[in-house]
Motif scaffolding. Sequence first.
Motif, PDB file in Angstrom:
ATOM      1  N   ALA A   1      84.080  73.433  18.117  1.00  0.00           N
ATOM      2  CA  ALA A   1      83.690  74.771  18.567  1.00  0.00           C
ATOM      3  C   ALA A   1      82.916  74.709  19.873  1.00  0.00           C
ATOM      4  CB  ALA A   1      82.859  75.460  17.483  1.00  0.00           C
ATOM      5  N   GLN A   2      82.053  73.714  20.008  1.00  0.00           N
ATOM      6  CA  GLN A   2      81.292  73.599  21.252  1.00  0.00           C
ATOM      7  C   GLN A   2      82.196  73.216  22.420  1.00  0.00           C
ATOM      8  OE1 GLN A   2      78.119  70.959  19.881  1.00  0.00           O
ATOM      9  NE2 GLN A   2      76.696  72.691  19.916  1.00  0.00           N
ATOM     10  N   ASP A   3      83.194  72.375  22.162  1.00  0.00           N
ATOM     11  CA  ASP A   3      84.168  72.064  23.209  1.00  0.00           C
ATOM     12  C   ASP A   3      84.916  73.324  23.637  1.00  0.00           C
ATOM     13  OD1 ASP A   3      83.534  69.404  23.355  1.00  0.00           O
ATOM     14  OD2 ASP A   3      85.205  68.712  22.115  1.00  0.00           O
ATOM     15  N   SER A   4      85.354  74.107  22.642  1.00  0.00           N
ATOM     16  CA  SER A   4      86.055  75.354  22.962  1.00  0.00           C
ATOM     17  C   SER A   4      85.123  76.330  23.675  1.00  0.00           C
ATOM     18  CB  SER A   4      86.592  75.996  21.679  1.00  0.00           C
ATOM     19  OG  SER A   4      87.541  75.162  21.047  1.00  0.00           O
ATOM     20  N   GLY A   5      83.867  76.351  23.244  1.00  0.00           N
ATOM     21  CA  GLY A   5      82.898  77.217  23.898  1.00  0.00           C
ATOM     22  C   GLY A   5      82.640  76.808  25.330  1.00  0.00           C
ATOM     23  N   ASP A   6      82.546  75.506  25.582  1.00  0.00           N
ATOM     24  CA  ASP A   6      82.354  75.019  26.952  1.00  0.00           C
ATOM     25  C   ASP A   6      83.534  75.413  27.839  1.00  0.00           C
ATOM     26  OD1 ASP A   6      79.920  73.878  26.349  1.00  0.00           O
ATOM     27  OD2 ASP A   6      80.755  71.876  25.949  1.00  0.00           O
ATOM     28  N   HIS A   7      84.729  75.349  27.268  1.00  0.00           N
ATOM     29  CA  HIS A   7      85.915  75.770  28.016  1.00  0.00           C
ATOM     30  C   HIS A   7      85.839  77.253  28.341  1.00  0.00           C
ATOM     31  CE1 HIS A   7      90.073  75.849  29.377  1.00  0.00           C
ATOM     32  NE2 HIS A   7      90.299  76.874  28.569  1.00  0.00           N
ATOM     33  N   ALA A   8      85.374  78.045  27.379  1.00  0.00           N
ATOM     34  CA  ALA A   8      85.232  79.485  27.608  1.00  0.00           C
ATOM     35  C   ALA A   8      84.205  79.767  28.701  1.00  0.00           C
ATOM     36  CB  ALA A   8      84.836  80.187  26.308  1.00  0.00           C
ATOM     37  N   VAL A   9      83.142  78.983  28.735  1.00  0.00           N
ATOM     38  CA  VAL A   9      82.120  79.153  29.782  1.00  0.00           C
ATOM     39  C   VAL A   9      82.716  78.865  31.158  1.00  0.00           C
ATOM     40  CG1 VAL A   9      79.953  78.243  30.697  1.00  0.00           C
ATOM     41  CG2 VAL A   9      80.169  78.678  28.262  1.00  0.00           C
ATOM     42  N   ARG A  10      83.559  77.845  31.234  1.00  0.00           N
ATOM     43  CA  ARG A  10      84.208  77.538  32.519  1.00  0.00           C
ATOM     44  C   ARG A  10      85.159  78.665  32.930  1.00  0.00           C
ATOM     45  NH1 ARG A  10      84.164  72.355  30.102  1.00  0.00           N
ATOM     46  NH2 ARG A  10      86.315  72.544  29.379  1.00  0.00           N
ATOM     47  N   GLU A  11      85.883  79.206  31.962  1.00  0.00           N
ATOM     48  CA  GLU A  11      86.754  80.355  32.259  1.00  0.00           C
ATOM     49  C   GLU A  11      85.927  81.529  32.774  1.00  0.00           C
ATOM     50  OE1 GLU A  11      90.090  81.406  29.524  1.00  0.00           O
ATOM     51  OE2 GLU A  11      89.107  79.945  28.235  1.00  0.00           O
ATOM     52  N   LEU A  12      84.821  81.783  32.104  1.00  0.00           N
ATOM     53  CA  LEU A  12      83.944  82.880  32.511  1.00  0.00           C
ATOM     54  C   LEU A  12      83.428  82.654  33.925  1.00  0.00           C
ATOM     55  CD1 LEU A  12      82.245  85.430  31.923  1.00  0.00           C
ATOM     56  CD2 LEU A  12      80.498  83.900  30.967  1.00  0.00           C
ATOM     57  N   ASP A  13      83.049  81.440  34.226  1.00  0.00           N
ATOM     58  CA  ASP A  13      82.524  81.137  35.551  1.00  0.00           C
ATOM     59  C   ASP A  13      83.559  81.439  36.638  1.00  0.00           C
ATOM     60  OD1 ASP A  13      80.175  80.016  36.964  1.00  0.00           O
ATOM     61  OD2 ASP A  13      81.602  78.488  37.609  1.00  0.00           O
ATOM     62  N   THR A  14      84.815  81.123  36.350  1.00  0.00           N
ATOM     63  CA  THR A  14      85.892  81.425  37.298  1.00  0.00           C
ATOM     64  C   THR A  14      86.022  82.935  37.508  1.00  0.00           C
ATOM     65  OG1 THR A  14      87.125  79.430  36.702  1.00  0.00           O
ATOM     66  CG2 THR A  14      88.364  81.209  37.759  1.00  0.00           C
ATOM     67  N   LEU A  15      85.973  83.691  36.417  1.00  0.00           N
ATOM     68  CA  LEU A  15      86.082  85.145  36.526  1.00  0.00           C
ATOM     69  C   LEU A  15      84.896  85.737  37.285  1.00  0.00           C
ATOM     70  CD1 LEU A  15      87.305  85.996  32.907  1.00  0.00           C
ATOM     71  CD2 LEU A  15      88.681  85.909  34.999  1.00  0.00           C
ATOM     72  N   LEU A  16      83.722  85.175  37.062  1.00  0.00           N
ATOM     73  CA  LEU A  16      82.537  85.672  37.765  1.00  0.00           C
ATOM     74  C   LEU A  16      82.655  85.433  39.270  1.00  0.00           C
ATOM     75  CD1 LEU A  16      79.724  84.483  35.310  1.00  0.00           C
ATOM     76  CD2 LEU A  16      80.537  86.817  35.662  1.00  0.00           C
ATOM     77  N   ARG A  17      83.144  84.251  39.638  1.00  0.00           N
ATOM     78  CA  ARG A  17      83.300  83.947  41.065  1.00  0.00           C
ATOM     79  C   ARG A  17      84.333  84.872  41.707  1.00  0.00           C
ATOM     80  NH1 ARG A  17      83.502  78.594  39.335  1.00  0.00           N
ATOM     81  NH2 ARG A  17      85.721  78.520  39.880  1.00  0.00           N
ATOM     82  N   ARG A  18      85.383  85.162  40.971  1.00  0.00           N
ATOM     83  CA  ARG A  18      86.453  86.019  41.511  1.00  0.00           C
ATOM     84  C   ARG A  18      86.151  87.509  41.346  1.00  0.00           C
ATOM     85  NH1 ARG A  18      91.737  82.792  39.026  1.00  0.00           N
ATOM     86  NH2 ARG A  18      91.522  80.896  40.297  1.00  0.00           N
ATOM     87  N   ARG A  19      85.044  87.806  40.665  1.00  0.00           N
ATOM     88  CA  ARG A  19      84.639  89.194  40.429  1.00  0.00           C
ATOM     89  C   ARG A  19      85.712  89.946  39.638  1.00  0.00           C
ATOM     90  NH1 ARG A  19      80.591  90.864  44.023  1.00  0.00           N
ATOM     91  NH2 ARG A  19      81.501  92.936  44.319  1.00  0.00           N
ATOM     92  N   GLU A  20      86.320  89.240  38.673  1.00  0.00           N
ATOM     93  CA  GLU A  20      87.354  89.823  37.822  1.00  0.00           C
ATOM     94  C   GLU A  20      86.744  90.100  36.452  1.00  0.00           C
ATOM     95  OE1 GLU A  20      90.597  87.097  37.714  1.00  0.00           O
ATOM     96  OE2 GLU A  20      90.928  87.139  39.885  1.00  0.00           O
ATOM     97  N   TYR A  21      86.424  91.343  36.197  1.00  0.00           N
ATOM     98  CA  TYR A  21      85.697  91.659  34.973  1.00  0.00           C
ATOM     99  C   TYR A  21      86.594  92.065  33.800  1.00  0.00           C
ATOM    100  CZ  TYR A  21      86.269  96.451  36.763  1.00  0.00           C
ATOM    101  OH  TYR A  21      86.780  97.632  37.244  1.00  0.00           O
ATOM    102  N   ALA A  22      87.838  92.401  34.035  1.00  0.00           N
ATOM    103  CA  ALA A  22      88.688  92.938  32.967  1.00  0.00           C
ATOM    104  C   ALA A  22      88.968  91.920  31.861  1.00  0.00           C
ATOM    105  CB  ALA A  22      90.009  93.439  33.549  1.00  0.00           C
ATOM    106  N   ALA A  23      89.010  90.622  32.194  1.00  0.00           N
ATOM    107  CA  ALA A  23      89.364  89.602  31.206  1.00  0.00           C
ATOM    108  C   ALA A  23      88.162  89.067  30.434  1.00  0.00           C
ATOM    109  CB  ALA A  23      90.087  88.441  31.890  1.00  0.00           C
ATOM    110  N   VAL A  24      86.966  89.459  30.803  1.00  0.00           N
ATOM    111  CA  VAL A  24      85.766  88.899  30.172  1.00  0.00           C
ATOM    112  C   VAL A  24      85.632  89.280  28.698  1.00  0.00           C
ATOM    113  CG1 VAL A  24      83.242  88.895  30.213  1.00  0.00           C
ATOM    114  CG2 VAL A  24      84.522  88.658  32.339  1.00  0.00           C
TER     115      VAL A  24
END
Length: 210
Positions: free
Chosen positions: A53-76
């Motif tokens: 679960a923590q591995d999957s959570g870390d992956h989700a955090v990386r996905e979130l970081d990408t969306l934050l940089r791109r300012r893409e809020y719809a997928a969050v």
Amino acid sequence: MTTAHAAEFEADLTDAREGYGLDESLRNIEQAVRAVQRAFAEIDRCNQLLHSAQDSGDHAVRELDTLLRRREYAAVPEILDRLDGLAAEVAQSEADRLMVRRILFGEDDEPAEGTREWEVPRLTADDLPRIPTVHDVDNPGDSTLEDMWQRDRALASRQHEVRRERGRLAADHLRTVVARAVRSFGAPASTVALLAEARPAYELWASCLR
């Protein structure tokens, strides 16, 4: 509420202990050993689930970081939903671990809830820099049209800077809350509180982009 596996070896170990007190037969010894082996297997399962679960959570955090940089809020929201699901699985597993440790060792071994690392940070719109308006700009009465144009241009530039700063602060807050929630998976009460904060944190960030 515990899983069926946890309940089964709890019953086995209880039966074995009761039987061993009455009859020191090899059968009762073997039954006790099997029950303890199942208990440790259950703990190992809990460990593996938490790690996964923590591995999957870390992956989700990386996905979130990408969306934050791109300012893409719809997928969050989908990421937050996924984290809620992972947290629920871990919470059930950790409840099983707690029960097993009570049976084996007579102790709770509960995680340290409320540590500073897992404190829930707060951020609201009132905490963000205020966007300046025309009322914040000096406006001498003898201004020329060129002066007015320059003031409007400077105000628009300042408003743009403040909006970007508001978005940056809100994004940092959301990132912090989600990353902290993933790190706290082993302490379910802290995870619940952090993921609850992630929802308004997301709404605040999204409002800064709209």
